[in-house]
Design an enzyme around this catalytic site. Structure first.
Site, PDB file in Angstrom:
ATOM      1  N   PHE A 282       4.232 -12.514   1.421  1.00 10.89           N
ATOM      2  CA  PHE A 282       4.312 -13.012   3.093  1.00 10.89           C
ATOM      3  C   PHE A 282       5.783 -13.353   3.013  1.00 10.89           C
ATOM      4  O   PHE A 282       6.595 -12.658   3.937  1.00 10.89           O
ATOM      5  CB  PHE A 282       3.294 -13.844   3.505  1.00 10.89           C
ATOM      6  CG  PHE A 282       3.290 -14.045   4.937  1.00 10.89           C
ATOM      7  CD1 PHE A 282       3.080 -12.931   5.563  1.00 10.89           C
ATOM      8  CD2 PHE A 282       3.351 -15.217   5.384  1.00 10.89           C
ATOM      9  CE1 PHE A 282       3.090 -13.125   7.270  1.00 10.89           C
ATOM     10  CE2 PHE A 282       3.339 -15.512   6.736  1.00 10.89           C
ATOM     11  CZ  PHE A 282       3.338 -14.557   7.637  1.00 10.89           C
TER      12      PHE A 282
ATOM     13  N   LYS B 151       4.139 -27.137  -6.605  1.00 10.29           N
ATOM     14  CA  LYS B 151       5.346 -26.974  -6.089  1.00 10.29           C
ATOM     15  C   LYS B 151       6.291 -28.238  -6.311  1.00 10.29           C
ATOM     16  O   LYS B 151       7.492 -27.779  -6.530  1.00 10.29           O
ATOM     17  CB  LYS B 151       5.047 -26.805  -4.459  1.00 10.29           C
ATOM     18  CG  LYS B 151       4.277 -25.778  -4.043  1.00 10.29           C
ATOM     19  CD  LYS B 151       5.004 -24.520  -4.555  1.00 10.29           C
ATOM     20  CE  LYS B 151       4.135 -23.225  -3.881  1.00 10.29           C
ATOM     21  NZ  LYS B 151       4.752 -22.193  -4.231  1.00 10.29           N
TER      22      LYS B 151
ATOM     23  N   VAL C 154       3.323 -21.625   6.177  1.00  9.20           N
ATOM     24  CA  VAL C 154       3.960 -20.618   6.854  1.00  9.20           C
ATOM     25  C   VAL C 154       2.789 -19.871   7.808  1.00  9.20           C
ATOM     26  O   VAL C 154       1.970 -19.450   6.970  1.00  9.20           O
ATOM     27  CB  VAL C 154       4.480 -19.652   5.779  1.00  9.20           C
ATOM     28  CG1 VAL C 154       5.347 -18.390   6.284  1.00  9.20           C
ATOM     29  CG2 VAL C 154       5.451 -20.531   4.763  1.00  9.20           C
TER      30      VAL C 154
ATOM     31  N   LYS D 292       1.655   0.515  -5.403  1.00 11.74           N
ATOM     32  CA  LYS D 292       1.397   0.503  -4.003  1.00 11.74           C
ATOM     33  C   LYS D 292       2.547   0.710  -3.153  1.00 11.74           C
ATOM     34  O   LYS D 292       2.424   1.113  -2.290  1.00 11.74           O
ATOM     35  CB  LYS D 292       0.587  -1.112  -3.619  1.00 11.74           C
ATOM     36  CG  LYS D 292      -0.700  -1.409  -4.200  1.00 11.74           C
ATOM     37  CD  LYS D 292      -1.741  -0.297  -3.333  1.00 11.74           C
ATOM     38  CE  LYS D 292      -2.976  -0.581  -4.046  1.00 11.74           C
ATOM     39  NZ  LYS D 292      -4.088   0.385  -3.381  1.00 11.74           N
TER      40      LYS D 292
END
Length: 373
Positions: free
Chosen positions: A66, A222, A248, A94
């Site tokens: 994304f 993270k 996000v 893909k």
């Protein structure tokens, strides 16, 4: 870092990518995939930047995620040649099914296979690029949490190997690393003045022990990954910037980013009551990445940047976000826990705002290190 997806979710990503390539945000403008004259090699010059077309060649890990796709789109719009580092053959297949890029090099996009846990494959992927955008992340679509303790460990290992590969690759001068706002907000004992909220900015780090004790695995991953990246880059011939985005959102985030969103929202009621639950549109996050990259060339960008558009303050907003993601509603409990008290904390993105408004307003004499305390 490797993205694990189900076939159904991957097909949804393909559909979203194809739609995004054909129409830009519903405005009817064709997305700016630009043609390339070919593969340009960039060589690292002592004390300087790669010049000419070579300086416009970059590699993006997680380029079909994304955030990664938005970064790729922004780069192509600004005339860069982009190499997509794909984790699996399934990702490559893909992309070919989409028939949007054609042969490698068409429209300014190249593809290469790279395993983020394999430094040699990363070196091959990065070779000839002047910069790297590390945007990929581990997720687990098979579990409701979206993230596990083991993934947090893998995230840190992958971050270190990506930076080591950047350092080893002669052409690479700069790296923009996608972290998270969660690497800044979770701590047991923040100093607190009851008269004023405590400011949370780029100098703040989440406490790994606190994250571990409270099973905040996404925040732990993270935090550990970003710290590993800074440690690996310290004292090396590589400029590093980290972008720490909030949750996000943006067109298609419910389909294309739901697993990471669910993982992000673990502990959300506490973040809401403390004034720390924020969102960032994917367009803002992509722009921050590219702005930071371009400003690194003359040392007008460095260190960490908090990135968010909106701080969620009302339980009703939180409830709508949970509804969109199909999560059980926890907004009522969060509202009861707040007792109408003012938020204990206040997020600050002043550093990023300066960068976004004027690339030369905030200048540093040297490329400064980052402190972890």
């Amino acid at each position: 870092m490797g993205v694990l997806r189900s076939t159904q979710s991957l097909q949804a990503e393909v559909d979203e990518l194809r739609a995004s390539l054909l129409v830009d945000g519903g405005r009817g403008a064709a997305v700016g995939w630009r043609r390339s004259a070919g593969h340009a090699d960039a060589k690292r010059a002592p004390g300087g930047e790669a010049g000419g077309a070579a300086a416009r060649t970059v590699c993006v890990t997680g380029g079909i995620s994304f955030v990664g796709f938005a970064v790729v789109d922004r780069l192509l719009r600004q005339g860069y040649t982009v190499r997509l580092a794909l984790e699996t053959q399934e990702d490559m297949d893909k992309l070919r099914e989409m028939e949007m890029f054609g042969e490698d090099g068409r429209d300014g996009v190249w593809t290469v296979m790279a395993n983020v846990m394999d430094p040699e494959s990363l070196h091959r992927a990065f070779d000839g690029c002047a910069g790297v955008f590390h945007t990929s992340a581990f997720v687990d679509p098979g579990g409701m949490s979206g993230y596990t303790k083991h993934m947090a460990s893998l995230e840190a290992q992958a971050a270190e190997r990506v930076i080591e590969a950047c350092v080893r690759t002669e052409s690479v001068r700069k790296c923009v690393f996608t972290s998270s706002l969660l690497a800044c907000v979770w701590r047991q004992n923040y100093p607190h003045d009851r008269r004023f909220p405590t400011i949370i900015d780029e100098n703040c780090w989440s406490d790994e022990s606190f994250c571990r004790d409270n099973k905040l695995w996404f925040a732990l991953g993270k935090t550990a990954a970003e710290k590993a990246a800074w440690r690996a880059a310290r004292g090396r011939d590589l400029k590093l910037v980290t972008i720490c985005p909030a949750l996000v959102t943006g067109p298609g985030f419910r389909r294309r980013n739901s697993t990471a969103s669910i993982a992000y929202l673990k502990g959300a009621p506490a973040m809401l009551s403390d004034g720390l639950l924020a969102t960032a549109t994917v367009e803002t996050v992509a722009e921050a990445h590219v702005r930071a990259y371009e400003a690194m060339g003359d040392n007008t960008a460095g260190g960490r940047y908090l990135c968010y558009d909106h701080v969620i303050q009302q339980p009703e907003e939180f409830a709508e976000l949970e509804r969109q993601l199909g999560l059980p509603c926890r907004a009522a409990a969060a509202a009861q826990g707040s007792d109408d008290r003012p938020a204990r904390f206040e997020l600050c993105k002043r550093k990023l705002a300066r960068l976004m408004s004027s690339r030369r307003r905030c200048t540093y004499d040297t490329y400064y290190p980052v402190a972890f305390d």
